[in-house]
Design a protein around this motif. Structure first.
Motif, PDB file in Angstrom:
ATOM      1  N   UNK A 224       0.850  -1.197   0.000  1.00 46.51           N
ATOM      2  CA  UNK A 224       0.000   0.000   0.000  1.00 46.51           C
ATOM      3  C   UNK A 224       0.881   1.241   0.000  1.00 46.51           C
ATOM      4  N   UNK A 225       1.816   1.254  -0.939  1.00 48.38           N
ATOM      5  CA  UNK A 225       2.902   2.233  -0.910  1.00 48.38           C
ATOM      6  C   UNK A 225       2.796   3.258  -2.029  1.00 48.38           C
ATOM      7  N   UNK A 226       3.434   4.391  -1.786  1.00 43.72           N
ATOM      8  CA  UNK A 226       3.610   5.415  -2.796  1.00 43.72           C
ATOM      9  C   UNK A 226       4.875   5.132  -3.596  1.00 43.72           C
ATOM     10  N   UNK A 227       4.751   5.133  -4.904  1.00 43.69           N
ATOM     11  CA  UNK A 227       5.907   4.991  -5.782  1.00 43.69           C
ATOM     12  C   UNK A 227       5.758   6.073  -6.852  1.00 43.69           C
ATOM     13  N   UNK A 228       6.378   7.213  -6.608  1.00 45.78           N
ATOM     14  CA  UNK A 228       6.155   8.386  -7.448  1.00 45.78           C
ATOM     15  C   UNK A 228       7.108   8.425  -8.632  1.00 45.78           C
ATOM     16  N   UNK A 229       6.681   9.099  -9.670  1.00 46.56           N
ATOM     17  CA  UNK A 229       7.527   9.328 -10.832  1.00 46.56           C
ATOM     18  C   UNK A 229       8.403  10.549 -10.568  1.00 46.56           C
ATOM     19  N   UNK A 230       9.544  10.646 -11.249  1.00 46.09           N
ATOM     20  CA  UNK A 230      10.426  11.798 -11.023  1.00 46.09           C
ATOM     21  C   UNK A 230       9.668  13.121 -11.177  1.00 46.09           C
ATOM     22  N   UNK A 231       9.858  14.001 -10.200  1.00 45.47           N
ATOM     23  CA  UNK A 231       9.214  15.304 -10.236  1.00 45.47           C
ATOM     24  C   UNK A 231       7.875  15.363  -9.531  1.00 45.47           C
ATOM     25  N   UNK A 232       7.250  14.221  -9.264  1.00 51.85           N
ATOM     26  CA  UNK A 232       5.981  14.218  -8.540  1.00 51.85           C
ATOM     27  C   UNK A 232       6.214  14.468  -7.055  1.00 51.85           C
ATOM     28  N   UNK A 233       5.199  15.036  -6.408  1.00 46.23           N
ATOM     29  CA  UNK A 233       5.200  15.210  -4.963  1.00 46.23           C
ATOM     30  C   UNK A 233       4.077  14.377  -4.351  1.00 46.23           C
ATOM     31  N   UNK A 234       4.218  14.069  -3.079  1.00 52.41           N
ATOM     32  CA  UNK A 234       3.173  13.312  -2.383  1.00 52.41           C
ATOM     33  C   UNK A 234       1.826  13.987  -2.553  1.00 52.41           C
ATOM     34  N   UNK A 235       1.795  15.296  -2.444  1.00 57.13           N
ATOM     35  CA  UNK A 235       0.521  16.009  -2.489  1.00 57.13           C
ATOM     36  C   UNK A 235      -0.115  16.001  -3.878  1.00 57.13           C
ATOM     37  N   UNK A 236       0.636  15.527  -4.900  1.00 53.44           N
ATOM     38  CA  UNK A 236       0.023  15.296  -6.210  1.00 53.44           C
ATOM     39  C   UNK A 236      -0.869  14.066  -6.179  1.00 53.44           C
TER      40      UNK A 236
ATOM     41  N   UNK B 289       4.006   9.704  15.363  1.00 51.90           N
ATOM     42  CA  UNK B 289       4.739  10.967  15.337  1.00 51.90           C
ATOM     43  C   UNK B 289       4.504  11.636  13.984  1.00 51.90           C
ATOM     44  N   UNK B 290       4.525  12.956  13.960  1.00 58.02           N
ATOM     45  CA  UNK B 290       4.473  13.635  12.685  1.00 58.02           C
ATOM     46  C   UNK B 290       5.766  13.396  11.913  1.00 58.02           C
ATOM     47  N   UNK B 291       5.702  13.603  10.602  1.00 54.20           N
ATOM     48  CA  UNK B 291       6.806  13.218   9.718  1.00 54.20           C
ATOM     49  C   UNK B 291       7.591  14.441   9.255  1.00 54.20           C
ATOM     50  N   UNK B 292       8.899  14.297   9.031  1.00 53.13           N
ATOM     51  CA  UNK B 292       9.683  15.411   8.497  1.00 53.13           C
ATOM     52  C   UNK B 292       9.032  15.998   7.244  1.00 53.13           C
ATOM     53  N   UNK B 293       8.873  17.304   7.229  1.00 54.52           N
ATOM     54  CA  UNK B 293       8.042  17.959   6.223  1.00 54.52           C
ATOM     55  C   UNK B 293       8.664  17.959   4.820  1.00 54.52           C
ATOM     56  N   UNK B 294       9.974  17.766   4.751  1.00 53.74           N
ATOM     57  CA  UNK B 294      10.648  17.830   3.462  1.00 53.74           C
ATOM     58  C   UNK B 294      10.165  16.828   2.446  1.00 53.74           C
ATOM     59  N   UNK B 295       9.674  15.668   2.909  1.00 52.63           N
ATOM     60  CA  UNK B 295       9.243  14.664   1.934  1.00 52.63           C
ATOM     61  C   UNK B 295       7.955  15.098   1.241  1.00 52.63           C
ATOM     62  N   UNK B 296       7.228  16.028   1.843  1.00 56.14           N
ATOM     63  CA  UNK B 296       5.995  16.530   1.234  1.00 56.14           C
ATOM     64  C   UNK B 296       6.260  17.716   0.311  1.00 56.14           C
ATOM     65  N   UNK B 297       7.239  18.517   0.654  1.00 52.76           N
ATOM     66  CA  UNK B 297       7.501  19.742  -0.089  1.00 52.76           C
ATOM     67  C   UNK B 297       8.417  19.545  -1.292  1.00 52.76           C
ATOM     68  N   UNK B 298       9.284  18.537  -1.221  1.00 51.63           N
ATOM     69  CA  UNK B 298      10.267  18.335  -2.282  1.00 51.63           C
ATOM     70  C   UNK B 298       9.801  17.256  -3.257  1.00 51.63           C
ATOM     71  N   UNK B 299       9.955  17.497  -4.567  1.00 45.54           N
ATOM     72  CA  UNK B 299       9.601  16.465  -5.535  1.00 45.54           C
ATOM     73  C   UNK B 299      10.565  15.298  -5.468  1.00 45.54           C
ATOM     74  N   UNK B 300      10.091  14.145  -5.884  1.00 47.74           N
ATOM     75  CA  UNK B 300      10.926  12.949  -5.897  1.00 47.74           C
ATOM     76  C   UNK B 300      12.014  13.071  -6.957  1.00 47.74           C
ATOM     77  N   UNK B 301      13.200  12.642  -6.587  1.00 47.37           N
ATOM     78  CA  UNK B 301      14.329  12.632  -7.526  1.00 47.37           C
ATOM     79  C   UNK B 301      14.764  11.189  -7.755  1.00 47.37           C
ATOM     80  N   UNK B 302      14.525  10.711  -8.938  1.00 41.86           N
ATOM     81  CA  UNK B 302      14.948   9.370  -9.324  1.00 41.86           C
ATOM     82  C   UNK B 302      15.698   9.469 -10.644  1.00 41.86           C
ATOM     83  N   UNK B 303      16.808   8.761 -10.746  1.00 39.01           N
ATOM     84  CA  UNK B 303      17.621   8.829 -11.949  1.00 39.01           C
ATOM     85  C   UNK B 303      17.257   7.758 -12.972  1.00 39.01           C
TER      86      UNK B 303
END
Length: 230
Positions: free
Chosen positions: A101-113, A155-169
């Protein structure tokens, strides 16, 4: 014997894998369930700059320093994003992947997308639902004792994972044989469409559990069987 590395998601820590890890070890496997930077018992380390990439680097370093090979790398919730990055960083050490039940985002996507939560709260360095919302929504399908146990560790989660887009090479351009995608039918997020996208793009085996977003808490036996079957 296999080596399982279990990567937790938002609002969690390695603690969430406790029942699954115990079952995997009883079946004869090595199991690592690290708490990521700023999470769980490491919540005191939260600081600016924690992102999916920095958390993935932590797990990659774990694989290196513990000399782990032929790893079954498992991610749940936002931990799926971490798994994607770890996999491409440590390609030669990965046997197979599992997305629970996981998120697997494409490069440039954010969780909030993908995921929207009107009740999410931000408090500087972290973000997440209130404790009340966690009890009434996130953990609503758990039995009362398990719900209280999880709430005590939430616990609440570090906010950077929500604000920064995913970087995958190169993750989505590579072949990942034996990948498993598990969709939890009663979970609101990330949703079936997102899970189907992951499975289709990776040519993964598909499995379903009739439970909410935390099968490692609600149906640990069934989830363990899926992970063992591959």
């Amino acid at each position: 014997m296999a080596t399982y590395v279990l990567v937790h998601g938002s609002y969690q820590g390695g603690w969430i894998w406790k029942d699954v890890a115990r079952r995997l070890r009883a079946a004869g496997h090595d199991v690592y369930a690290p708490s990521l930077d700023g999470c769980g018992e490491r919540k005191g380390t939260v600081r600016p700059g924690i992102t999916t990439e920095t958390q993935a680097d932590e797990v990659a370093q774990l694989l290196f320093y513990e000399d782990l090979r032929d790893v079954v790398l498992v991610g749940t919730s936002s931990g799926g994003m971490v798994v994607c990055r770890v996999a491409e960083l440590m390609r030669d050490r990965i046997q197979r992947l599992a997305f629970v039940d996981a998120l697997a985002l494409l490069p440039g996507e954010k969780i909030r997308d993908i995921v929207t939560r009107s009740t999410a709260q931000a408090s500087g360095l972290t973000a997440g639902p209130s404790r009340e919302d966690a009890a009434n929504r996130l953990f609503a399908d758990l039995d009362p004792a398990m719900r209280e146990w999880a709430l005590e560790r939430y616990t609440q989660h570090p906010i950077g994972i929500y604000n920064e887009p995913v970087k995958l090479d190169s993750f989505w351009e590579q072949q990942w044989p034996g990948t498993l995608v598990v969709w939890c039918r009663r979970a609101q997020n990330p949703g079936e469409a997102h899970q189907r996208r992951t499975a289709e793009r990776l040519g993964a085996k598909w499995a379903e559990l009739d439970t909410g977003h935390y099968p490692m808490l609600s149906t640990p036996e069934e989830l363990t069987c899926l992970l063992l079957a591959g």
